[in-house]
Write a protein that holds these residues in place. Sequence first.
Motif, PDB file in Angstrom:
ATOM      1  N   GLN A  18      35.106  23.357  29.952  1.00  0.00           N
ATOM      2  CA  GLN A  18      34.476  22.449  30.906  1.00  0.00           C
ATOM      3  C   GLN A  18      34.286  21.061  30.302  1.00  0.00           C
ATOM      4  O   GLN A  18      33.916  20.915  29.150  1.00  0.00           O
ATOM      5  N   ASN A  30      35.247  28.248  28.445  1.00  0.00           N
ATOM      6  CA  ASN A  30      33.989  28.529  29.140  1.00  0.00           C
ATOM      7  C   ASN A  30      34.067  28.385  30.651  1.00  0.00           C
ATOM      8  O   ASN A  30      33.054  28.430  31.326  1.00  0.00           O
ATOM      9  N   GLU A  32      34.502  29.996  33.962  1.00  0.00           N
ATOM     10  CA  GLU A  32      34.285  31.399  34.313  1.00  0.00           C
ATOM     11  C   GLU A  32      35.546  32.084  34.826  1.00  0.00           C
ATOM     12  O   GLU A  32      35.831  33.230  34.492  1.00  0.00           O
ATOM     13  N   LYS A  33      36.345  31.374  35.618  1.00  0.00           N
ATOM     14  CA  LYS A  33      37.546  31.977  36.192  1.00  0.00           C
ATOM     15  C   LYS A  33      38.553  32.383  35.125  1.00  0.00           C
ATOM     16  O   LYS A  33      39.405  33.244  35.350  1.00  0.00           O
ATOM     17  N   GLN A  35      38.103  33.732  32.097  1.00  0.00           N
ATOM     18  CA  GLN A  35      37.761  34.753  31.118  1.00  0.00           C
ATOM     19  C   GLN A  35      38.814  35.866  31.187  1.00  0.00           C
ATOM     20  O   GLN A  35      39.524  36.008  32.168  1.00  0.00           O
TER      21      GLN A  35
END
Length: 573
Positions: A18, A30, A32-33, A35
Amino acid sequence: MITSYAWGLNSYSTLGVQGTGNLQKPQKLNIEKLQNINKFGVGYEISGFIVGEQEIYVRNSTSLTKHELPETVTQMSVGTYHALFLTETGKVYNVLKNSNGQGGQKEKKLFNTPTKIPFFEEKNLIIRKIEAAYEASYFITDTDKLYGCGKNSDGQLGQGNTSTKDGFCLIDEDIFRVFSGQTAHTFLFEKNDGRIFGAGKNSDGNLGTGNKTNVSKPQLLEFFEGKKVVDISCGLFQTAALITESGLNRVYVTGKTEWSGGNTQNSSVFGVLKILDDKNIEQICCGCQHCTALTATNEVYTWGYNAYGQLGNNTTTNNKVPTKVIIEGVDPNVPMKIGCGCYSTMLYPNYEIATVNDFAQLFERKEFTDLEINGIKCHKHFLVGRLGADVETITKVLSTYSNENLEDFLYWVYVERTKKPNLISEICKKFNIEDFKKKKINIDLRNLYNDEDSKDFKILVKCDDEDDEEEEEFFEEIPVHKFILAAKSELFREMFLNVQVQKNSVRDFSNKSPESLEIFIKYLYTGTIELTADDDPELTVEELSDAHEYYRLNSRNTIQTHLRRISKQFNLK
């Protein structure tokens, strides 16, 4: 879930971290999508991600977009400005730029969604390997022909000229693999007989030919003659090669002296980086003007240009000498992979090749599955071999557990690691397993070796009847399991994902020595090499060493350790 890391140029959050600021030291992904990354590639203002089993994301200069493809994707390659995807049936899709025809489409425009390249279907060609480079692309068919398309300003299409060519051209035949880079005008390829050729930009000595003249027609690179090449990676001004010598992986570099890593030889010939000789290097990768090397225990070394922090040393200072990158939290026992964008570096899980004791890639990707419990896919014969129970009993016991606990248990079954020992112990007792810590994959798989009842594939080998005066040939079939061979060997993995191979149940390996092939197959199951009194140790060591390279095993595998032990035992050189 295994953490992925990235550092360097991060415009528009291209690295999956990000923010838009450059990263001077390794940061965990980092967003989220993104990971649970399966594959990861970065160019300049583009990056591609395959998450979980089949979620595909592409990041360009404006957004992170999820894409759907009609088929399972088996390979992804990200170039400087475009990304290629290869499906299980051998079809290829391109997304983003096609300004120089590097995406294989006729229209020179931006493709915002993955678009099928029609050329291969029109010619009835099935692709088994893709390589996206700097405004050019390379493709190897299932019949080992090498095609290229895109920019040809430095002769990188190998046609004997530097003329722009719309569409595809046949570069060469009988090709085993191709080496390039996301930022390279240079490319190299290896023929099936082991010879390596190069073409394209050579103005900085990139090809190691001893001069700095560009090459527009593939030229045999004499440096590689007789050498065991593990990997080659091309940058914009340099080329790095990983070569096995006397059981040691050594890094060689040619090209611009600023990024030579301490190579003080002529910049137009390959020189060894002795500083890395004792590091047990397993992979190398070049960015535009920097190089990286990854060890067997996931230590990363970088050197070269560093304006964007791509060396990961928390500075923007260039560094000519390979230096270790400090990365917190990396498990030395989990297979990882190093990758480079133009001015960035990444470290992420290596699910392409498993180690002898690590079936993590199959657990994560669920390929070759034939059993489903509570919606979770797995491999029934693998579970039978590991748990010593029949399929009905296994399904009955495991279906009583929540999906979270079931996944934790299956993770232990596949990779021999667990964070919930009490849960594992509880379930194992239901299968009459007294001590789950003593359960080892290579021991359990011995029962599956040569098992005719559970096999899903056969390998055909040629045998000679010594009692037959006419020496009549006959053939023997070795029963095997696709998921085991695919977990251990990149070559078998590519083979079994090929739709044409999937239609058959037998593969002809009759040109291989049956004795050595059986020893090798058993090694893939058990992780051990056992010789009998009838085996010729010298011939066996030679053939198994060749098999290690031919079948492209992960070099963390212990086959070389076994071969050194056998050589010492029988006083072989």
